[in-house]
Design a protein around this motif. Structure first.
Motif, PDB file in Angstrom:
ATOM      1  N   TYR A  31       0.830  -1.210   0.000  1.00  0.00           N
ATOM      2  CA  TYR A  31       0.000   0.000   0.000  1.00  0.00           C
ATOM      3  C   TYR A  31       0.867   1.264   0.000  1.00  0.00           C
ATOM      4  O   TYR A  31       0.654   2.170  -0.814  1.00  0.00           O
ATOM      5  CB  TYR A  31      -0.937   0.010   1.208  1.00  0.00           C
ATOM      6  N   ALA A  68      -7.914  -2.364   3.086  1.00  0.00           N
ATOM      7  CA  ALA A  68      -8.805  -2.326   1.928  1.00  0.00           C
ATOM      8  C   ALA A  68      -9.457  -0.951   1.790  1.00  0.00           C
ATOM      9  O   ALA A  68      -9.590  -0.422   0.678  1.00  0.00           O
ATOM     10  CB  ALA A  68      -9.864  -3.415   2.054  1.00  0.00           C
ATOM     11  N   ALA A  69      -9.848  -0.364   2.924  1.00  0.00           N
ATOM     12  CA  ALA A  69     -10.465   0.963   2.878  1.00  0.00           C
ATOM     13  C   ALA A  69      -9.472   2.012   2.385  1.00  0.00           C
ATOM     14  O   ALA A  69      -9.814   2.880   1.577  1.00  0.00           O
ATOM     15  CB  ALA A  69     -10.991   1.331   4.271  1.00  0.00           C
ATOM     16  N   LEU A 106      -8.887   2.174  -1.362  1.00  0.00           N
ATOM     17  CA  LEU A 106      -9.881   2.870  -2.175  1.00  0.00           C
ATOM     18  C   LEU A 106      -9.357   4.230  -2.631  1.00  0.00           C
ATOM     19  O   LEU A 106      -9.853   4.793  -3.611  1.00  0.00           O
ATOM     20  CB  LEU A 106     -11.182   3.057  -1.382  1.00  0.00           C
ATOM     21  N   THR A 116      -6.365   4.738  -3.781  1.00  0.00           N
ATOM     22  CA  THR A 116      -5.425   4.593  -4.883  1.00  0.00           C
ATOM     23  C   THR A 116      -6.139   4.846  -6.203  1.00  0.00           C
ATOM     24  O   THR A 116      -7.374   4.844  -6.252  1.00  0.00           O
ATOM     25  CB  THR A 116      -4.796   3.184  -4.889  1.00  0.00           C
ATOM     26  N   GLY A 145      -9.937   3.792  -7.643  1.00  0.00           N
ATOM     27  CA  GLY A 145     -10.866   3.514  -6.547  1.00  0.00           C
ATOM     28  C   GLY A 145     -11.166   2.043  -6.356  1.00  0.00           C
ATOM     29  O   GLY A 145     -10.269   1.225  -6.245  1.00  0.00           O
ATOM     30  N   TRP A 146     -12.462   1.689  -6.353  1.00  0.00           N
ATOM     31  CA  TRP A 146     -12.845   0.303  -6.077  1.00  0.00           C
ATOM     32  C   TRP A 146     -12.434  -0.640  -7.197  1.00  0.00           C
ATOM     33  O   TRP A 146     -12.419  -1.860  -7.017  1.00  0.00           O
ATOM     34  CB  TRP A 146     -14.355   0.198  -5.834  1.00  0.00           C
ATOM     35  N   ARG A 147     -12.074  -0.111  -8.373  1.00  0.00           N
ATOM     36  CA  ARG A 147     -11.571  -0.936  -9.463  1.00  0.00           C
ATOM     37  C   ARG A 147     -10.057  -1.100  -9.425  1.00  0.00           C
ATOM     38  O   ARG A 147      -9.485  -1.760 -10.287  1.00  0.00           O
ATOM     39  CB  ARG A 147     -11.966  -0.314 -10.813  1.00  0.00           C
ATOM     40  N   SER A 148      -9.445  -0.496  -8.455  1.00  0.00           N
ATOM     41  CA  SER A 148      -7.983  -0.533  -8.373  1.00  0.00           C
ATOM     42  C   SER A 148      -7.477  -1.960  -8.184  1.00  0.00           C
ATOM     43  O   SER A 148      -8.007  -2.723  -7.369  1.00  0.00           O
ATOM     44  CB  SER A 148      -7.505   0.327  -7.187  1.00  0.00           C
ATOM     45  N   LEU A 185      -6.616  -2.724  -4.560  1.00  0.00           N
ATOM     46  CA  LEU A 185      -7.732  -3.149  -3.713  1.00  0.00           C
ATOM     47  C   LEU A 185      -8.060  -4.613  -3.955  1.00  0.00           C
ATOM     48  O   LEU A 185      -8.267  -5.386  -3.015  1.00  0.00           O
ATOM     49  CB  LEU A 185      -8.955  -2.276  -3.987  1.00  0.00           C
ATOM     50  N   ARG A 186      -8.097  -5.018  -5.227  1.00  0.00           N
ATOM     51  CA  ARG A 186      -8.435  -6.408  -5.541  1.00  0.00           C
ATOM     52  C   ARG A 186      -7.361  -7.380  -5.065  1.00  0.00           C
ATOM     53  O   ARG A 186      -7.635  -8.556  -4.824  1.00  0.00           O
ATOM     54  CB  ARG A 186      -8.660  -6.553  -7.049  1.00  0.00           C
TER      55      ARG A 186
END
Length: 394
Positions: free
Chosen positions: A61, A113-114, A117, A119, A122-125, A128-129
């Motif tokens: 991260y 994980a939060a 978001l 990066t 966002g949630w498609r990063s 995160l996955r």
């Protein structure tokens, strides 16, 4: 090949975060000191992988995001608090504090994980996955904390397996994440420094309350020399190759997984084992080591050396015969160690670990080897300079 993000130095927040991890290392050494059996080693390894995974998740991260704002800085501090709380739970993680241990670990994964978001994308990063395995491993850890005995150990083992296998299952996702080679490898280099430093602390903590006899002083000197030999093997022969591999390979995710994440997990645990063995030698250098203590010392050295062979194969697809031979020699000497004074066994181990580096230095300094290495560096466009030390900055 997707380019890596612009380089940056190791940041102060990361160094502060590492302080709590150092405390966790002392707890693992304490547990191994109390139980040298295979079952004891397995229990410690299970907890170590859990804490290590939290450290590795934080590292990826901070590599991907510039932590130069109040929110991200507070997030790293919160993760450091989580590491501190995990360390406090380690001694009784298989007892009454198991649920707290699992709960803190799950909270750290949710926080990571939060933070991810924030990066890019966002949630498609893909960052995160990359934490997606926590959706399965986290609840398994928590379920294990609610139960006791063998059931807890089984559930926690499955959770660790999910994380380990998850890096292979999500290989395509991880391949979309390009780390900063200098920063990323320096973070793992600092991890090795922390573990080596904990080894010195273990020797000092044992010696400070004991009479400084001649035998004990010699044991301290030889023990420190062994730690220096481990440092030499890693930072002279390893870290530059690791950085270049991360920087140049098109399959960076595979190198990160096999060499940096898995390889450094084994490097770190091997050094912890050696530290426990060193403490036992300093405690009573004249008496022979017991079988479990010899296993910590010689088994740890064998694991350290053969892990180098594994990383060398992953990078170069060449068999590192000298490291393998030295590791096998450590295992051959293991059953002989309890037959001699601990000080003598330690001196022999130092000769093996330092000897392989001396041999490699002699070979590398041979004119023919130097010409081959210079030619390879020129073909790769590498000036051949030594790897620089950690750069601290923003």
């Amino acid at each position: 090949m997707q380019p890596s993000p612009p380089e940056k130095g190791v940041i102060w927040e990361e160094l502060f975060f590492d302080l709590a991890f150092v405390f966790a290392l002392t707890q693992f050494s304490r547990m191994l000191h109390d139980d040298h059996s295979w079952a004891g080693v397995g229990r410690v390894l299970l907890l170590f992988v859990t804490v290590y995974w939290a450290w590795a998740g934080t590292t990826i991260y901070t590599d991907q995001r510039n932590v130069d704002n109040a929110l991200d800085r507070a997030g790293v501090f919160a993760l450091g608090l989580g590491s501190l709380l995990l360390a406090l739970m380690i001694p009784d993680a298989y007892g009454e504090r198991g649920l707290l241990f699992a709960g803190v670990y799950l909270a750290m994964r949710v926080l990571l994980a939060a933070l991810a978001l924030g990066t890019p994308h966002g949630w498609r990063s893909p960052v995160l996955r990359a934490y997606g395995s926590g959706l399965v491993a986290g609840p398994l850890q928590l379920a294990g904390g609610l139960l006791h005995g063998t059931t807890r150990i089984v559930l926690w083992s499955i959770a660790i397996l999910v994380d380990v296998v998850g890096t292979t299952v999500t290989r395509r996702t991880l391949a979309q994440v390009r780390v900063r080679p200098l920063h990323y490898t320096h973070r793992y280099g600092l991890l090795i420094i922390l573990v080596l430093g904990e080894s010195v602390i273990q020797v000092g903590m044992v010696a400070v309350d004991e009479p400084l006899t001649l035998a004990r002083l010699i044991a301290i000197v030889i023990g420190y020399a062994l730690v220096c030999a481990l440092w030499w093997a890693y930072f002279i022969y390893g870290v530059r190759a690791f950085r270049q591999a991360v920087q140049r390979t098109a399959e960076q995710a595979d190198i990160r997984r096999s060499v940096m994440v898995y390889g450094h997990l084994l490097f770190s645990f091997a050094i912890i084992m050696i530290a426990v063995g060193l403490a036992e030698v300093v405690t009573d250098p004249i008496e022979p080591l017991r079988a479990g203590e010899a296993g910590m010392l010689f088994g740890g050295a064998a694991l350290f050396l053969t892990t180098f062979a594994q990383t060398h194969w992953q990078i170069h697809r060449q068999v590192a015969w000298r490291r393998i031979s030295a590791g096998v020699l450590c295992l051959v000497l293991l059953p002989l160690a309890p037959l001699m004074p601990a000080l003598a066994a330690l001196a022999i181990l130092l000769a093996v670990v330092a000897g392989v580096s001396v041999l490699e230095e002699i070979i590398l300094r041979h004119p023919a080897a130097s010409r081959v290495r210079a030619s390879e560096d020129e073909m790769r466009g590498d000036p051949g300079t030594a790897d620089a030390g950690p750069v601290v900055g923003n």
